[in-house]
Every structure is written in structure tokens, then in C-alpha cells.
Scaffold this active site. Structure first.
Site, PDB file in Angstrom:
ATOM      1  N   CYS A 157       0.831  -1.205   0.000  1.00  0.00           N
ATOM      2  CA  CYS A 157       0.000   0.000   0.000  1.00  0.00           C
ATOM      3  C   CYS A 157       0.868   1.258   0.000  1.00  0.00           C
ATOM      4  O   CYS A 157       0.533   2.249  -0.646  1.00  0.00           O
ATOM      5  CB  CYS A 157      -0.946  -0.011   1.195  1.00  0.00           C
ATOM      6  N   THR A 158       1.980   1.201   0.703  1.00  0.00           N
ATOM      7  CA  THR A 158       2.913   2.331   0.700  1.00  0.00           C
ATOM      8  C   THR A 158       3.523   2.500  -0.688  1.00  0.00           C
ATOM      9  O   THR A 158       3.616   3.626  -1.202  1.00  0.00           O
ATOM     10  CB  THR A 158       4.013   2.123   1.769  1.00  0.00           C
TER      11      THR A 158
END
Length: 153
Positions: free
Chosen positions: A44-45
Site C-alpha cells: 500500500c505504501t
């Protein structure tokens, strides 16, 4: 199941600063809605940072980007500050909007968003659906598809 040219499901959700957003706020402009599992996790980062790094390119083609997960606003605030995220992250802790977009995964009491994305046209219709997303490559894929959809050379 959602389809191309169908009206996008409405949403009314809070952002990291507890401001309310709804689909109609983005009327008359292109919008990318991307669902992601959890703030501050590796995939997600990576996805958020790729979108961040391409934010000027999205602005150049007059497209807003909005991320949605089941995390709360406080988590979004921490994540957006830590990663210098310039776009809006919306909190869907109950998962109702994620479910409306077919992006909610539930296993007993555990629920999180699947990594799905949507391009919404200025009329509020779904222009493109992504059910399989590669976190590091998706931002460039979105930009290419937006240029085709907008008929930009």
C-alpha cells in the site's frame, strides 16, 4: 457487479482531517478511486508513493486521485503525513462503500479493501475498472489509460 458506463456508486466519507467528501464533489472532472488494504503496509505504501510521485502528471490531465480503505481518519492522517501523500485518503471503517464497489474482503470479523481501482468520468460514470493491480506499476497504467480515455496525444 459494476460495469463500464454505469453510474459510480455514491460515497459520503471522511478524509484524514475529518472533512466530509462525496462523489458529487468531483463532478465535472476525472477521478481515480483506488481501494487499498491498509495504511503503512509495504504494498500500500508502494502504491501510494507511486501515485504521489505522479501527482503532477495527474494534475496536468485534470484528474483527482482518492484512496479509500477501511482504516480510520487518524490512521490516514499518520500515513499521509509520513509519506507526504498529496491526495485525499477516505476512511470507510464500516466497509459499506468498499462493498458497493465490490472491493471489500470479509473473513469473519476481519474486513479490508481489495486492491481495486476505478476511473470515473466527469459525468460520474465508471470509465475503467481494475480488479488486478500491481502496486508499483498501477500509477503509470492509470495515466496511460486516462490519456486514452481523455483522447490526449
Amino acid at each position: 457487479m459494476l460495469e463500464i458506463q454505469q453510474s459510480a456508486p455514491n460515497f459520503v466519507l471522511y478524509d484524514a482531517q475529518e472533512n466530509l467528501h462525496q462523489l458529487s464533489d468531483y463532478r465535472d472532472q476525472w477521478l481515480v478511486i483506488y481501494f487499498y488494504p491498509k495504511d503503512n503496509t509495504p504494498g500500500c505504501t508502494k502504491e501510494a508513493c507511486a501515485l504521489r510521485d505522479d501527482s503532477a502528471a495527474f494534475a496536468d490531465i485534470k484528474t483527482k486521485v482518492v484512496g479509500i480503505s477501511t482504516d480510520n481518519s487518524k490512521s490516514h492522517l499518520n500515513f499521509s503525513q509520513k509519506q507526504s501523500i498529496p491526495f485525499t485518503l477516505l476512511a470507510d471503517p464500516e466497509g459499506k462503500i468498499s462493498a458497493a464497489y465490490g472491493a471489500l474482503f470479509k473473513l469473519g470479523p476481519i474486513k479490508f479493501c481489495k486492491r481495486h481501482s476505478f476511473i470515473i468520468d466527469p459525468a460520474g460514470k465508471i470509465a475503467k475498472i481494475y480488479r488486478t493491480v500491481s502496486p508499483g506499476l498501477h500509477s503509470q497504467e492509470l495515466l496511460r489509460d486516462l490519456q486514452v480515455l481523455q483522447k490526449i496525444d
